[in-house]
Design a protein around this motif. Structure first.
Motif, short mmCIF file in Angstrom:
data_model
loop_
_atom_site.label_atom_id
_atom_site.label_comp_id
_atom_site.label_asym_id
_atom_site.label_seq_id
_atom_site.Cartn_x
_atom_site.Cartn_y
_atom_site.Cartn_z
N ALA A 195 20.71 67.87 50.73
CA ALA A 195 19.67 66.86 50.97
C ALA A 195 19.75 65.73 49.96
CB ALA A 195 18.29 67.51 50.93
N LEU A 198 22.77 63.47 50.94
CA LEU A 198 23.05 63.27 52.36
C LEU A 198 23.24 61.79 52.70
CD1 LEU A 198 23.09 64.91 55.11
CD2 LEU A 198 20.79 63.99 55.45
N LEU A 240 13.54 63.46 54.62
CA LEU A 240 14.28 64.11 53.52
C LEU A 240 13.36 64.37 52.33
CD1 LEU A 240 17.86 62.60 53.09
CD2 LEU A 240 17.23 64.96 53.67
N HIS A 243 11.76 67.65 52.89
CA HIS A 243 12.66 68.77 52.60
C HIS A 243 12.88 68.94 51.10
CE1 HIS A 243 13.72 69.73 56.74
NE2 HIS A 243 13.90 68.44 56.98
N TYR A 309 21.08 66.30 59.05
CA TYR A 309 20.80 67.36 58.07
C TYR A 309 20.54 68.69 58.75
CZ TYR A 309 18.50 69.61 54.02
OH TYR A 309 18.13 70.45 52.99
N THR A 310 19.83 68.68 59.88
CA THR A 310 19.42 69.93 60.51
C THR A 310 20.27 70.31 61.72
OG1 THR A 310 17.86 68.99 62.11
CG2 THR A 310 17.05 69.36 59.87
N SER A 329 24.40 74.04 59.25
CA SER A 329 23.91 72.72 58.87
C SER A 329 23.68 72.63 57.37
CB SER A 329 22.60 72.43 59.59
OG SER A 329 21.57 73.29 59.11
N GLY A 330 23.46 71.38 56.90
CA GLY A 330 23.09 71.19 55.51
C GLY A 330 21.76 71.83 55.19
N ALA A 331 20.81 71.75 56.12
CA ALA A 331 19.50 72.37 55.92
C ALA A 331 19.62 73.88 55.75
CB ALA A 331 18.58 72.04 57.10
N ASP A 334 21.05 74.61 52.27
CA ASP A 334 20.06 74.41 51.21
C ASP A 334 18.94 75.45 51.24
OD1 ASP A 334 21.34 72.16 50.24
OD2 ASP A 334 19.99 70.73 51.21
#
Length: 414
Positions: A195, A198, A240, A243, A309-310, A329-331, A334
């Motif tokens: 995040a 990103l 973001l 998050h 991101y998701t 995913s990045g989400a 993290d």
């Protein structure tokens, strides 16, 4: 997955949505802190709040500065950052500013929704928020712009007299002699999240409207003045912020709780803010209570954005909505909100859906290592509002209404 879910909205709809997203980001704490008080007491809640904001706000402040072209190291840059910060949503946290010169200024709050939320809880909670939490977190936010900036109170609550206005007032001073505050523990963990780094789509400089926040500081930001492209980027950046604040919350919890207990508390926070946010989005955009309205709310919900991101996909089914959450995913990496959902933990999705129609219910269709598929359909009878959403509704922000303040004024050096 590229693109943005916010591109489906018109420029005028995005201008309505932005203050909603900022306010709902602020209300994340109303959802999380009730459960944190139950787990740790008032002093423990205070420590968690300090840590989460110290970790998140410098990261997202610098992101917003870069995105909207107001990088600098002066007081004006600090004040502009506050106007795009979930810690200071417009009108609900009614920041007013004065600039004396590049290194000196003041701000005060003509209205503070956060104070109105905690005053009924007693002076100990007011002191915890307005003294214990604000002192280190205001400095952490200013630190993102200039390590020698200090934010100090002129006056602050508890209010005497009880109706004192402005509710608080602060000086901001930049001086090379000021010793910067120490970097908080776990700052490196936050900086290394997906995040934090990103990339998001560039703003189209040829789009009609403002593409940045260069130039003078304005008394208020009028979102309708920005281009559609800029508003899409702004919406993704604000999501973001949601998050990043939640990741800071989880980091703070995991230094105090076992992993499973921290996750359970995080899910309660998620469910509470998920439902209240969905309700405000639906009302702001004048949506109905059918599957089409639910699909729109889900696509715009901060929990599932930015899309890059998701990777969360929302599709309308014959009599409901299907939600697909990828596990690559990045989400997910993290441990952000989408990672808290699994086949047995759908409460945040239920909260979102029932904010659109109390008869909606979520159930798992398929769960693999690659993705989770959830279907939302109408049940025969309506469901009661969850405890998590009811606790979040305690905030005056739940029913707060924005007003049109007209053309903003540029604030020049006095």
């Amino acid at each position: 997955m590229s693109g943005s879910n916010f591109e489906q909205l018109s420029r005028s709809e995005l201008a309505i949505l932005l203050p909603e997203l900022l306010l709902c980001g602020h209300l994340i704490d109303r959802s999380g802190m009730a459960h944190t008080i139950a787990a740790f007491g008032r002093e423990g809640m205070t420590a968690v709040a300090i840590e989460e904001w110290q970790l998140a706000s410098p990261v997202y402040t610098r992101r917003m500065q870069r995105a909207f072209g107001f990088t600098g190291d002066d007081v004006v840059t600090i004040f502009k950052g506050l106007q795009l910060d979930i810690g200071a949503p417009p009108q609900f946290m009614d920041f007013r500013f004065r600039v004396d010169d590049r290194d000196h200024g003041e701000f005060w709050l003509d209205h503070c929704g956060a104070l109105l939320d905690v005053e009924p809880m007693g002076e100990d909670f007011v002191v915890a928020m307005c003294h214990d939490i604000e002192d280190p977190t205001f400095d952490a936010t200013a630190l993102a712009t200039n390590p020698h900036a200090q934010v100090r109170p002129i006056h602050r609550p508890p209010r005497r007299p009880a109706d004192r206005k402005p509710m608080c007032a602060w000086t901001v001073t930049i001086d090379a002699a000021h010793i910067p505050p120490s970097v908080p523990p776990n700052a490196d963990r936050m900086a290394s999240t997906v995040a934090a780094g990103l990339p998001l789509s560039d703003i189209d400089l040829d789009d009609e409207g403002r593409s940045d926040y260069a130039g003078p500081l304005l008394s208020d930001l009028r979102f309708a003045d920005f281009s559609k492209s800029a508003l899409v980027r702004m919406a993704d950046e604000v999501c973001l912020q949601h998050h990043l604040l939640t990741l800071g919350f989880l980091i703070a919890l995991r230094t105090r709780l076992a992993s499973t207990a921290a996750l359970e508390l995080g899910r309660k926070q998620f469910a509470g803010i998920a439902g209240l946010t969905a309700e405000r989005l639906r009302k702001a955009l004048n949506l109905g209570d059918d599957p089409a309205a639910l699909a729109t709310v889900l696509r715009l919900h901060p929990a599932w954005n930015p899309l890059s991101y998701t990777g969360v996909c929302v599709t309308e089914a014959e009599d409901g909505v299907r939600l697909t959450i990828p596990r690559d995913s990045g989400a997910e990496s993290d441990g952000a909100w989408p990672a808290m959902i699994d086949a047995d933990h759908l409460a945040p999705i239920d909260a979102m859906a029932r904010a659109v129609n109390p008869r909606f219910a979520a159930h798992t269709v398929d769960s693999t290592d690659r993705e989770l598929t959830v279907e939302i359909a109408r049940a025969e009878q309506p469901f009661r509002e969850s405890t998590e959403v009811a606790l979040t509704r305690f905030s005056t922000g739940a029913a707060f209404a924005f007003t049109d303040r007209g053309i903003p004024l540029p604030l020049t050096v006095v």
